[in-house]
Scaffold this motif. Structure first.
Motif, PDB file in Angstrom:
ATOM      1  N   SER A  48      14.794  23.069 -18.436  1.00  0.00           N
ATOM      2  CA  SER A  48      14.570  24.290 -19.232  1.00  0.00           C
ATOM      3  C   SER A  48      13.339  25.077 -18.754  1.00  0.00           C
ATOM      4  O   SER A  48      13.112  26.198 -19.200  1.00  0.00           O
ATOM      5  CB  SER A  48      14.388  23.917 -20.704  1.00  0.00           C
ATOM      6  N   ILE A  49      12.564  24.505 -17.850  1.00  0.00           N
ATOM      7  CA  ILE A  49      11.360  25.194 -17.359  1.00  0.00           C
ATOM      8  C   ILE A  49      11.734  26.026 -16.131  1.00  0.00           C
ATOM      9  O   ILE A  49      12.422  25.553 -15.228  1.00  0.00           O
ATOM     10  CB  ILE A  49      10.246  24.168 -17.050  1.00  0.00           C
ATOM     11  N   SER A  50      11.277  27.272 -16.098  1.00  0.00           N
ATOM     12  CA  SER A  50      11.627  28.214 -15.019  1.00  0.00           C
ATOM     13  C   SER A  50      11.046  27.746 -13.682  1.00  0.00           C
ATOM     14  O   SER A  50      10.132  26.917 -13.637  1.00  0.00           O
ATOM     15  CB  SER A  50      11.057  29.597 -15.345  1.00  0.00           C
ATOM     16  N   ASP A  51      11.577  28.304 -12.587  1.00  0.00           N
ATOM     17  CA  ASP A  51      11.050  27.974 -11.261  1.00  0.00           C
ATOM     18  C   ASP A  51       9.564  28.354 -11.161  1.00  0.00           C
ATOM     19  O   ASP A  51       8.771  27.645 -10.545  1.00  0.00           O
ATOM     20  CB  ASP A  51      11.841  28.709 -10.167  1.00  0.00           C
ATOM     21  N   GLU A  52       9.213  29.469 -11.765  1.00  0.00           N
ATOM     22  CA  GLU A  52       7.803  29.897 -11.802  1.00  0.00           C
ATOM     23  C   GLU A  52       6.951  28.848 -12.516  1.00  0.00           C
ATOM     24  O   GLU A  52       5.844  28.525 -12.084  1.00  0.00           O
ATOM     25  CB  GLU A  52       7.713  31.200 -12.600  1.00  0.00           C
ATOM     26  N   GLY A  53       7.498  28.330 -13.608  1.00  0.00           N
ATOM     27  CA  GLY A  53       6.804  27.282 -14.368  1.00  0.00           C
ATOM     28  C   GLY A  53       6.623  26.029 -13.526  1.00  0.00           C
ATOM     29  O   GLY A  53       5.569  25.400 -13.555  1.00  0.00           O
ATOM     30  N   VAL A  54       7.664  25.680 -12.765  1.00  0.00           N
ATOM     31  CA  VAL A  54       7.576  24.501 -11.894  1.00  0.00           C
ATOM     32  C   VAL A  54       6.447  24.702 -10.877  1.00  0.00           C
ATOM     33  O   VAL A  54       5.624  23.807 -10.651  1.00  0.00           O
ATOM     34  CB  VAL A  54       8.926  24.245 -11.175  1.00  0.00           C
ATOM     35  N   ASP A  55       6.389  25.904 -10.281  1.00  0.00           N
ATOM     36  CA  ASP A  55       5.321  26.181  -9.302  1.00  0.00           C
ATOM     37  C   ASP A  55       3.944  26.005  -9.952  1.00  0.00           C
ATOM     38  O   ASP A  55       3.025  25.456  -9.336  1.00  0.00           O
ATOM     39  CB  ASP A  55       5.447  27.616  -8.763  1.00  0.00           C
ATOM     40  N   ASN A  94       8.087   9.412 -16.012  1.00  0.00           N
ATOM     41  CA  ASN A  94       7.063  10.420 -16.314  1.00  0.00           C
ATOM     42  C   ASN A  94       7.730  11.788 -16.290  1.00  0.00           C
ATOM     43  O   ASN A  94       8.329  12.163 -15.287  1.00  0.00           O
ATOM     44  CB  ASN A  94       5.949  10.357 -15.274  1.00  0.00           C
ATOM     45  N   GLU A  95       7.620  12.514 -17.400  1.00  0.00           N
ATOM     46  CA  GLU A  95       8.376  13.754 -17.522  1.00  0.00           C
ATOM     47  C   GLU A  95       7.531  14.873 -18.128  1.00  0.00           C
ATOM     48  O   GLU A  95       6.693  14.627 -19.002  1.00  0.00           O
ATOM     49  CB  GLU A  95       9.613  13.509 -18.405  1.00  0.00           C
ATOM     50  N   VAL A  96       7.800  16.091 -17.652  1.00  0.00           N
ATOM     51  CA  VAL A  96       7.191  17.283 -18.254  1.00  0.00           C
ATOM     52  C   VAL A  96       8.302  18.013 -19.006  1.00  0.00           C
ATOM     53  O   VAL A  96       9.362  18.278 -18.442  1.00  0.00           O
ATOM     54  CB  VAL A  96       6.579  18.209 -17.186  1.00  0.00           C
ATOM     55  N   PHE A  97       8.065  18.285 -20.277  1.00  0.00           N
ATOM     56  CA  PHE A  97       9.046  18.925 -21.147  1.00  0.00           C
ATOM     57  C   PHE A  97       8.538  20.273 -21.607  1.00  0.00           C
ATOM     58  O   PHE A  97       7.341  20.549 -21.556  1.00  0.00           O
ATOM     59  CB  PHE A  97       9.244  18.110 -22.431  1.00  0.00           C
ATOM     60  N   LYS A  98       9.462  21.073 -22.133  1.00  0.00           N
ATOM     61  CA  LYS A  98       9.054  22.280 -22.844  1.00  0.00           C
ATOM     62  C   LYS A  98       9.876  22.331 -24.121  1.00  0.00           C
ATOM     63  O   LYS A  98      11.103  22.436 -24.065  1.00  0.00           O
ATOM     64  CB  LYS A  98       9.320  23.512 -21.977  1.00  0.00           C
ATOM     65  N   ILE A  99       9.201  22.198 -25.230  1.00  0.00           N
ATOM     66  CA  ILE A  99       9.913  22.266 -26.510  1.00  0.00           C
ATOM     67  C   ILE A  99       9.084  23.068 -27.510  1.00  0.00           C
ATOM     68  O   ILE A  99       7.897  23.320 -27.301  1.00  0.00           O
ATOM     69  CB  ILE A  99      10.209  20.863 -27.101  1.00  0.00           C
ATOM     70  N   ASP A 100       9.743  23.452 -28.597  1.00  0.00           N
ATOM     71  CA  ASP A 100       9.090  24.212 -29.656  1.00  0.00           C
ATOM     72  C   ASP A 100       8.370  23.232 -30.582  1.00  0.00           C
ATOM     73  O   ASP A 100       9.012  22.484 -31.313  1.00  0.00           O
ATOM     74  CB  ASP A 100      10.159  25.002 -30.424  1.00  0.00           C
ATOM     75  N   MET A 101       7.041  23.230 -30.518  1.00  0.00           N
ATOM     76  CA  MET A 101       6.274  22.318 -31.375  1.00  0.00           C
ATOM     77  C   MET A 101       5.631  23.060 -32.536  1.00  0.00           C
ATOM     78  O   MET A 101       4.884  22.479 -33.317  1.00  0.00           O
ATOM     79  CB  MET A 101       5.202  21.606 -30.559  1.00  0.00           C
TER      80      MET A 101
END
Ligand SMILES: [Zn+2]
Length: 194
Positions: A48-55, A94-101
């Motif tokens: 769910s994280i954009s390519d820009e976010g990955v960079d 090991n994971e990086v997530f993006k969720i609504d907290m």
């Protein structure tokens, strides 16, 4: 005699000043957590994280690899995991997530798992309900993703918050662009019981 003791006093004074300017502002993980020797940190990033976010995230993790005589590597595995519930995701990965907290939560959060004082898993959650920006010139109300991620990776490594404003481990407000490690961050890194 008087002159001698005066000189001695001045010498001690300057030593104290020297000590406080070097100041041990960094703080280690209160549980003494560190990764097992020879085990590097490899992580995946949610799809769910954009390519820009990955960079931005990779730029952040790479900062910890700029340390001379580094004892530990952080590597993006290239995988985009489909996990979206990190709360139920103690899985050894090991994971990086993006969720609504929610807006009351921090823009990013690190969670890690120990076995004794060995860290065995480290996950990071980006909070999609906060204003996150990949731009190198974020607005004053936006959180610069490379800057908040280098801080979260610092937690994953075994560092707590620093009192030194130049450190990435200092808790900086929105709008801050600071992803290159400060001296204090490097001192903290070197103080970890690897
Ligand atoms: Zn923090």
């Amino acid at each position: 005699m008087v002159r001698k003791s005066k000189l001695l006093g001045m010498f001690i004074g300057s030593l104290l000043i020297g000590y406080s300017s070097v100041s041990f502002a960094y703080n280690l993980d209160p549980y003494g957590g560190h990764w097992e020797k020879g085990v590097d940190y490899t992580y995946s990033i949610a799809s769910s994280i954009s390519d820009e976010g990955v960079d931005s995230i990779v730029l952040a993790s790479d900062q910890w690899d700029t340390i001379r005589k580094k004892k530990f590597s952080l590597e993006y595995s290239g995988d985009r995991n489909k996990q979206n519930n990190p709360m139920e995701n103690i899985n050894g990965e090991n994971e990086v997530f993006k969720i609504d907290m929610g807006t009351s939560q921090a823009p990013a959060n690190a969670r890690w798992k120990y076995s004794g004082d060995i860290i065995t898993e480290g996950d990071i959650i980006l909070n999609s309900s906060r204003n996150l920006s990949n731009s190198s010139k974020p607005s004053k109300t936006a959180y610069h993703v490379p800057s908040i991620m280098v801080h979260e990776f610092g937690h994953i490594i075994g560092l707590d918050h620093s009192d030194n404003k130049d450190a990435v481990m200092y808790v900086s407000p929105a709008g801050t662009v600071k992803y290159q490690l400060g001296k204090d961050d490097i001192n903290g890194y070197n103080a970890i019981d690897w």
